[in-house]
Write a protein that holds these residues in place. Structure first.
Motif, PDB file in Angstrom:
ATOM      1  N   MET A 104     -11.276 -15.759  -2.462  1.00  0.00           N
ATOM      2  CA  MET A 104     -10.843 -16.278  -1.167  1.00  0.00           C
ATOM      3  C   MET A 104     -10.239 -15.145  -0.350  1.00  0.00           C
ATOM      4  O   MET A 104      -9.436 -14.358  -0.864  1.00  0.00           O
ATOM      5  CB  MET A 104      -9.829 -17.413  -1.333  1.00  0.00           C
ATOM      6  N   VAL A 105     -10.633 -15.071   0.917  1.00  0.00           N
ATOM      7  CA  VAL A 105     -10.095 -14.099   1.861  1.00  0.00           C
ATOM      8  C   VAL A 105      -9.423 -14.888   2.974  1.00  0.00           C
ATOM      9  O   VAL A 105     -10.083 -15.620   3.713  1.00  0.00           O
ATOM     10  CB  VAL A 105     -11.208 -13.198   2.435  1.00  0.00           C
ATOM     11  N   PHE A 106      -8.103 -14.753   3.088  1.00  0.00           N
ATOM     12  CA  PHE A 106      -7.359 -15.558   4.044  1.00  0.00           C
ATOM     13  C   PHE A 106      -7.193 -14.819   5.370  1.00  0.00           C
ATOM     14  O   PHE A 106      -7.435 -13.615   5.485  1.00  0.00           O
ATOM     15  CB  PHE A 106      -5.990 -15.923   3.476  1.00  0.00           C
ATOM     16  N   GLN A 107      -6.741 -15.561   6.360  1.00  0.00           N
ATOM     17  CA  GLN A 107      -6.603 -15.026   7.712  1.00  0.00           C
ATOM     18  C   GLN A 107      -5.581 -13.902   7.768  1.00  0.00           C
ATOM     19  O   GLN A 107      -5.806 -12.882   8.407  1.00  0.00           O
ATOM     20  CB  GLN A 107      -6.201 -16.153   8.670  1.00  0.00           C
ATOM     21  N   ASP A 108      -4.453 -14.069   7.090  1.00  0.00           N
ATOM     22  CA  ASP A 108      -3.391 -13.067   7.094  1.00  0.00           C
ATOM     23  C   ASP A 108      -3.386 -12.349   5.758  1.00  0.00           C
ATOM     24  O   ASP A 108      -2.946 -12.914   4.752  1.00  0.00           O
ATOM     25  CB  ASP A 108      -2.037 -13.733   7.343  1.00  0.00           C
ATOM     26  N   PRO A 109      -3.855 -11.102   5.689  1.00  0.00           N
ATOM     27  CA  PRO A 109      -3.894 -10.420   4.391  1.00  0.00           C
ATOM     28  C   PRO A 109      -2.519 -10.190   3.797  1.00  0.00           C
ATOM     29  O   PRO A 109      -2.380 -10.105   2.575  1.00  0.00           O
ATOM     30  CB  PRO A 109      -4.597  -9.090   4.717  1.00  0.00           C
ATOM     31  N   MET A 110      -1.482 -10.105   4.639  1.00  0.00           N
ATOM     32  CA  MET A 110      -0.144  -9.887   4.098  1.00  0.00           C
ATOM     33  C   MET A 110       0.370 -11.106   3.346  1.00  0.00           C
ATOM     34  O   MET A 110       1.351 -11.011   2.610  1.00  0.00           O
ATOM     35  CB  MET A 110       0.829  -9.520   5.223  1.00  0.00           C
ATOM     36  N   GLY A 153      -4.384  -3.010   9.827  1.00  0.00           N
ATOM     37  CA  GLY A 153      -4.761  -4.414   9.654  1.00  0.00           C
ATOM     38  C   GLY A 153      -6.146  -4.569   9.063  1.00  0.00           C
ATOM     39  O   GLY A 153      -6.371  -5.397   8.167  1.00  0.00           O
ATOM     40  N   GLY A 154      -7.103  -3.774   9.544  1.00  0.00           N
ATOM     41  CA  GLY A 154      -8.455  -3.861   8.999  1.00  0.00           C
ATOM     42  C   GLY A 154      -8.527  -3.423   7.555  1.00  0.00           C
ATOM     43  O   GLY A 154      -9.254  -4.011   6.752  1.00  0.00           O
ATOM     44  N   ARG A 198      -6.103  -3.639   5.355  1.00  0.00           N
ATOM     45  CA  ARG A 198      -5.500  -4.691   4.527  1.00  0.00           C
ATOM     46  C   ARG A 198      -6.511  -5.808   4.271  1.00  0.00           C
ATOM     47  O   ARG A 198      -6.587  -6.344   3.167  1.00  0.00           O
ATOM     48  CB  ARG A 198      -4.239  -5.231   5.194  1.00  0.00           C
ATOM     49  N   GLN A 199      -7.280  -6.157   5.301  1.00  0.00           N
ATOM     50  CA  GLN A 199      -8.289  -7.192   5.112  1.00  0.00           C
ATOM     51  C   GLN A 199      -9.353  -6.718   4.124  1.00  0.00           C
ATOM     52  O   GLN A 199      -9.832  -7.493   3.283  1.00  0.00           O
ATOM     53  CB  GLN A 199      -8.919  -7.553   6.453  1.00  0.00           C
ATOM     54  N   ARG A 200      -9.728  -5.451   4.196  1.00  0.00           N
ATOM     55  CA  ARG A 200     -10.686  -4.897   3.235  1.00  0.00           C
ATOM     56  C   ARG A 200     -10.106  -4.920   1.816  1.00  0.00           C
ATOM     57  O   ARG A 200     -10.817  -5.196   0.849  1.00  0.00           O
ATOM     58  CB  ARG A 200     -11.042  -3.462   3.621  1.00  0.00           C
ATOM     59  N   ALA A 201      -8.811  -4.620   1.712  1.00  0.00           N
ATOM     60  CA  ALA A 201      -8.179  -4.629   0.389  1.00  0.00           C
ATOM     61  C   ALA A 201      -8.191  -6.026  -0.220  1.00  0.00           C
ATOM     62  O   ALA A 201      -8.392  -6.186  -1.430  1.00  0.00           O
ATOM     63  CB  ALA A 201      -6.748  -4.109   0.494  1.00  0.00           C
ATOM     64  N   VAL A 202      -7.989  -7.050   0.611  1.00  0.00           N
ATOM     65  CA  VAL A 202      -8.032  -8.424   0.109  1.00  0.00           C
ATOM     66  C   VAL A 202      -9.451  -8.785  -0.324  1.00  0.00           C
ATOM     67  O   VAL A 202      -9.652  -9.471  -1.333  1.00  0.00           O
ATOM     68  CB  VAL A 202      -7.516  -9.402   1.188  1.00  0.00           C
ATOM     69  N   ILE A 203     -10.449  -8.316   0.426  1.00  0.00           N
ATOM     70  CA  ILE A 203     -11.833  -8.535   0.004  1.00  0.00           C
ATOM     71  C   ILE A 203     -12.092  -7.820  -1.325  1.00  0.00           C
ATOM     72  O   ILE A 203     -12.745  -8.361  -2.229  1.00  0.00           O
ATOM     73  CB  ILE A 203     -12.800  -8.047   1.095  1.00  0.00           C
ATOM     74  N   THR A 245      -9.585 -13.088  12.707  1.00  0.00           N
ATOM     75  CA  THR A 245      -8.851 -13.627  13.857  1.00  0.00           C
ATOM     76  C   THR A 245      -7.813 -12.653  14.388  1.00  0.00           C
ATOM     77  O   THR A 245      -7.656 -12.489  15.597  1.00  0.00           O
ATOM     78  CB  THR A 245      -8.174 -14.956  13.468  1.00  0.00           C
ATOM     79  N   ALA A 246      -7.076 -11.993  13.496  1.00  0.00           N
ATOM     80  CA  ALA A 246      -5.973 -11.133  13.934  1.00  0.00           C
ATOM     81  C   ALA A 246      -6.398  -9.688  14.175  1.00  0.00           C
ATOM     82  O   ALA A 246      -5.541  -8.830  14.355  1.00  0.00           O
ATOM     83  CB  ALA A 246      -4.860 -11.170  12.883  1.00  0.00           C
ATOM     84  N   LEU A 247      -7.697  -9.414  14.203  1.00  0.00           N
ATOM     85  CA  LEU A 247      -8.184  -8.042  14.313  1.00  0.00           C
ATOM     86  C   LEU A 247      -8.818  -7.801  15.681  1.00  0.00           C
ATOM     87  O   LEU A 247      -9.308  -8.728  16.329  1.00  0.00           O
ATOM     88  CB  LEU A 247      -9.208  -7.763  13.212  1.00  0.00           C
TER      89      LEU A 247
END
Length: 638
Positions: free
Chosen positions: A391-397, A454-455, A457-462, A480-482
């Motif tokens: 699962m990859v959520f909207q807010d990676p933090m 931000g990008g 962090r999203q890659r890290a969650v993926i 959404t936040a990018l």
């Protein structure tokens, strides 16, 4: 997770922690101190009290290991016997401090706003007061003696404990489940016991264990100054006071009580550290045995299906207390390797539907389904899907712990789910960071989330989701936040991940342009129902449901005239529990008729790969269907 499972997990973590060097040292120290406190006065009490005028102020010898005092009493025996009283008074003061801190800490969350502000302000003032001066001030008020010292030291611990608990409960008290409990009429005492205290227990216990060491030092200090334990009783602080004037003659006699205070304080500190490891992410990992091969659960198939989809849901419901029906009986299939978009306005049930597929609906939500299968198994009954569904959520933090290095967080997945060693897990974490196009993955793995953009962090969650071998990736508003450029990078990455791994993708978004770029099929949700299921190619000109048409019309394109007013949908989506007996979109639909307000349409076929839940689809209305009846009884043609 059920409460019983949480207890079992905590016992398991405690067992593993107390097998580490820190855990073994803390446990051994506690055991030694407890044995000395229990059996010391029994075995050496008489020797510690025996007065020998022929052995006054002697140095260390075979008969008296630490020498004797001014009455000829054995100092070593007195240090051992003093352990019981010292620990008893220290723990009593800790109970006062912890209990008072908890009461003042949770009070602002349950009392009214004005009393809560007054309590918070009072605690803030007391915390700002120097601790040692506060202890001496209270000792003066309560008077000389062990009782006064216990209250002085215990009450001095209340403000810092209360400030910690206030900070912890402030975040918990703002949670949705606490708000739901208030709405449902849960009493204040039950709210504290059931919802607040369990969620702050671990850091509170850690603070209490470590603060107990400080209480021991403070209490011994009062006794050393003559404000604590009074003769004929004695604790370590009193013994230190008695022997300090002989430190140059018999240093062992003066240093022994101080050493006892320091070593026992270290034991409390180590105990707190061990509890922190057991309660947090620092829990040491032990090799996990390879999963046992289990027989696959029977697969529910519909008659006439040639291929069983990767995900199958039939009559899926998500409900919350108070009649909140967020998802109202949807059915969907996701084939292996397929990319499906789930679109709709906020509150339509998109995210809850996806969470239900992964069995992650938060408490007190309840998931019910006639059929719910992921790769032939029921996710609600199979706890071993951690590496097969990402699962990859909207807010990676929300998925990354800011206190831990990114590589360590990714490696935890491999250690827990794959049984990998620490070195193997870190190597795989570095490899996965490189796989999601993060430059210098070895260096980046050693950084913390705040050092990522931000990008990234999203890659890290993926990458975290790719630590296993996922068969399905659920991406909930991942862009959404990018900004636009980073959005494109993340979308390209999701497409690459799907192509390289063969995983299916469920992309949740309110942005039709994003879905059209990545997905092959689109599910449109409204009011907790799927109202249309159609291929992406048919989204622009072939949508049949008025709601889908309205969503498409609200998205500008490069060919849109700058002066053109974008289409809007009047009204607002229904809240969970507000939907009436008919079509949920009927109150906002220009094509609605009486039947739309009375009956909910089924999702029926409208062409190859196309299903729509509408009594009067757009194409049918365009060729001439019965006119809509207006509120005054007249007929109007849409």
């Amino acid at each position: 997770m059920p409460h019983q499972d949480q207890d079992t997990s905590l016992r398991h973590r405690l067992g593993r922690t107390f097998r580490t060097p820190i855990g073994i040292t803390a446990l051994t120290g506690c055991l030694v101190v407890a044995l000395v406190a229990v059996f010391g006065p029994i075995l050496l009490g008489e020797q510690a009290a025996r007065v020998d005028t022929d052995a006054i102020n002697q140095g260390s010898s075979a008969a008296h290991l630490l020498g004797t005092d001014q009455l000829g009493r054995d100092i070593a025996a007195r240090v051992v016997v003093a352990t019981r009283l010292t620990l008893r008074l220290t723990l009593l003061a800790a109970v006062i401090g912890v209990g008072g801190g908890l009461l003042l800490g949770v009070a602002p969350a349950v009392v009214g706003r004005r009393p809560g502000r007054l309590i918070t302000a009072t605690v803030g003032v007391l915390v700002a007061f120097p601790g040692l001066l506060f202890v001496l001030f209270l000792a003066t008020i309560f008077g000389v003696g062990s009782t006064g010292a216990v209250f002085a030291v215990g009450l001095a611990m209340v403000p810092p404990m209360a400030r910690l608990v206030q900070n912890l409960t402030a975040s918990v008290a703002g949670s949705d489940y606490v708000a739901a409990a208030r709405i449902l009429g849960v009493g204040r005492l039950r709210l504290v016991v059931r919802h607040l205290l369990p969620n702050i227990a671990e850091p509170s216990v850690l603070f209490a264990a470590q603060a107990t060491g400080g209480i021991l030092v403070a209490f011994s200090g009062l006794s050393f100054l003559g404000l604590g334990v009074q003769p004929p009783e004695y604790d370590w602080g009193r013994l230190l006071n008695e022997q300090l004037n002989r430190i140059y003659v018999n240093p062992a006699a003066a240093l022994a009580p101080g050493a006892a205070v320091v070593l026992t304080g270290l034991v409390f500190g180590l105990l707190g550290e061990a509890l922190a490891q057991a309660g947090g992410r620092r829990t040491p990992r032990t090799p996990v045995p390879a999963p046992v091969q289990r027989a696959a659960a029977p697969v529910d198939t519909d008659p006439g299906d040639d291929d069983t989809p990767l995900v199958r849901a039939r009559d899926l419901h998500v409900t919350f207390p108070g009649g909140r029906h967020a998802v109202r009986g949807i059915s969907l299939d996701i084939g292996a390797g397929e990319a499906v978009g789930l679109v709709g306005e906020s509150g339509s049930g998109k995210s809850l539907s996806a969470l239900a597929l992964a069995d992650l609906v938060p408490y007190p939500g309840r998931v019910d389904a006639g059929t719910l299968r992921f790769d032939g198994r029921d996710p609600r009954a199979d706890p071993h899907l951690g590496t097969e569904l990402a699962m990859v959520f909207q807010d990676p933090m929300a998925s990354l712990n800011p206190a831990l290095r990114v590589g360590r967080q990714l490696a935890e997945v491999a250690e827990v789910h794959l049984g990998a060693s620490r070195a193997q897990a870190m190597a795989r974490a570095t490899d996965r960071l490189g796989a999601v196009r993060i430059p210098s993955p070895e260096r980046r793995a050693r950084q913390r989330p705040h050092e990522y953009s931000g990008g990234m962090r999203q890659r890290a969650v993926i990458a975290m989701g790719l630590m296993g071998e996922p068969k399905l990736v659920i991406a909930d508003e991942p862009t959404t936040a990018l900004d636009v450029a980073v959005q494109q990078q993340v979308l390209d990455l999701l497409a690459e991940v799907r192509e390289e791994s063969g995983a299916a993708l469920l992309l949740i978004s309110h942005d039709l342009a994003v879905v059209a770029q990545v997905c092959e099929r689109v599910l449109v949700m409204y009011g907790g129902l799927v109202v249309e299921d159609l291929p992406v190619a048919a989204l622009i000109g072939g949508a049949a449901h008025p709601y889908t048409r309205a969503l498409v019309g609200a998205v500008p394109t490069m060919a849109t005239d700058p002066g053109t007013e974008l289409a809007t949908i009047p009204g607002r989506p229904p809240e969970p529990g507000e939907a009436g007996p008919g079509c949920p979109f009927a109150p906002r639909c220009e094509r609605a008729r009486d039947r739309c307000h009375d009956e909910v349409p089924d999702l029926t076929s409208s062409g190859p790969g196309h299903r729509v839940a509408c009594w009067y689809p757009v194409d049918a209305v365009a060729v001439g269907t019965p006119a809509r009846t207006t509120s005054n009884g007249a007929e109007a043609t849409p």
